[in-house]
Write a protein that holds these residues in place. Sequence first.
Motif, PDB file in Angstrom:
ATOM      1  N   THR A 159      29.124  84.386  20.270  1.00 44.09           N
ATOM      2  CA  THR A 159      27.779  84.108  20.769  1.00 44.09           C
ATOM      3  C   THR A 159      26.958  83.360  19.730  1.00 44.09           C
ATOM      4  O   THR A 159      26.280  82.378  20.051  1.00 44.09           O
ATOM      5  N   GLU A 219      27.632  79.701  19.454  1.00 44.96           N
ATOM      6  CA  GLU A 219      26.997  78.897  20.498  1.00 44.96           C
ATOM      7  C   GLU A 219      25.529  78.616  20.173  1.00 44.96           C
ATOM      8  O   GLU A 219      24.976  77.604  20.606  1.00 44.96           O
ATOM      9  N   ILE A 220      24.885  79.509  19.429  1.00 43.18           N
ATOM     10  CA  ILE A 220      23.463  79.372  19.118  1.00 43.18           C
ATOM     11  C   ILE A 220      23.241  78.446  17.930  1.00 43.18           C
ATOM     12  O   ILE A 220      22.331  77.612  17.938  1.00 43.18           O
ATOM     13  N   GLU A 274      16.101  86.796  18.621  1.00 44.32           N
ATOM     14  CA  GLU A 274      15.547  86.523  19.947  1.00 44.32           C
ATOM     15  C   GLU A 274      16.589  85.854  20.850  1.00 44.32           C
ATOM     16  O   GLU A 274      16.782  86.254  22.001  1.00 44.32           O
ATOM     17  N   LYS A 275      17.274  84.848  20.321  1.00 40.95           N
ATOM     18  CA  LYS A 275      18.297  84.138  21.104  1.00 40.95           C
ATOM     19  C   LYS A 275      19.467  85.059  21.448  1.00 40.95           C
ATOM     20  O   LYS A 275      20.000  85.008  22.556  1.00 40.95           O
ATOM     21  N   MET A 276      19.871  85.898  20.493  1.00 43.43           N
ATOM     22  CA  MET A 276      20.947  86.858  20.755  1.00 43.43           C
ATOM     23  C   MET A 276      20.522  87.843  21.832  1.00 43.43           C
ATOM     24  O   MET A 276      21.309  88.193  22.710  1.00 43.43           O
ATOM     25  N   SER A 277      19.278  88.288  21.778  1.00 44.51           N
ATOM     26  CA  SER A 277      18.770  89.226  22.777  1.00 44.51           C
ATOM     27  C   SER A 277      18.786  88.591  24.171  1.00 44.51           C
ATOM     28  O   SER A 277      19.167  89.235  25.149  1.00 44.51           O
ATOM     29  N   GLU A 278      18.405  87.311  24.248  1.00 37.83           N
ATOM     30  CA  GLU A 278      18.406  86.604  25.529  1.00 37.83           C
ATOM     31  C   GLU A 278      19.813  86.510  26.103  1.00 37.83           C
ATOM     32  O   GLU A 278      20.020  86.696  27.299  1.00 37.83           O
ATOM     33  N   ARG A 279      20.779  86.198  25.251  1.00 31.81           N
ATOM     34  CA  ARG A 279      22.150  85.952  25.718  1.00 31.81           C
ATOM     35  C   ARG A 279      22.984  87.216  25.826  1.00 31.81           C
ATOM     36  O   ARG A 279      23.932  87.256  26.601  1.00 31.81           O
ATOM     37  N   ALA A 280      22.674  88.189  24.983  1.00 32.85           N
ATOM     38  CA  ALA A 280      23.596  89.318  24.875  1.00 32.85           C
ATOM     39  C   ALA A 280      22.906  90.663  24.736  1.00 32.85           C
ATOM     40  O   ALA A 280      23.530  91.625  24.326  1.00 32.85           O
ATOM     41  N   TYR A 335      24.529  94.016  26.184  1.00 32.53           N
ATOM     42  CA  TYR A 335      25.801  94.287  25.516  1.00 32.53           C
ATOM     43  C   TYR A 335      25.574  94.774  24.092  1.00 32.53           C
ATOM     44  O   TYR A 335      26.166  95.758  23.659  1.00 32.53           O
TER      45      TYR A 335
END
Length: 146
Positions: A61, A64-65, A128-134, A137
């Motif tokens: 993940t 990808e960011i 923030e981006k990790m929270s949006e995508r994952a 999980y």
Amino acid sequence: MTALPGLKPAAQQTMERWHQIFLTRDVAGLAELASDRIVFRSPAFFKPYPGKEAFTFVIATVSEIFEDFRYERQFATADGSSAVLEFAARIGDRSLKGIDMIRFDEAGKIAEFEVMIRPANALALLAEKMSERAGPYLTRMSAHSG
């Protein structure tokens, strides 16, 4: 990156494969590099994530960011069982620097993987981006880790 002097041969093989994965951006082989009991420590969470599933999910993940990701320097510990990789990347208009601290087991598999990132505003954006995508999980994995 070139070979890392001082690293044990099995760990060196893992590092060579690690760099190949990031050069090709093909994260399919990540699980092969990890010990069954790997522990991943994120810069965004206090509790570690145990297991290959969490490790591969988070690394895939993040890959990808991050934009313009590159390793700049690498160091091995005197005992040849650990490495530190310094990296640089960008998320949108925010540049960041970080290190991956990796400890290998006797078979050369990644046993511990810890990431540190600066500056704080880039780390906050990554979280923030990790929270949006994952988010769901990662929350579930964090709850199972301790």
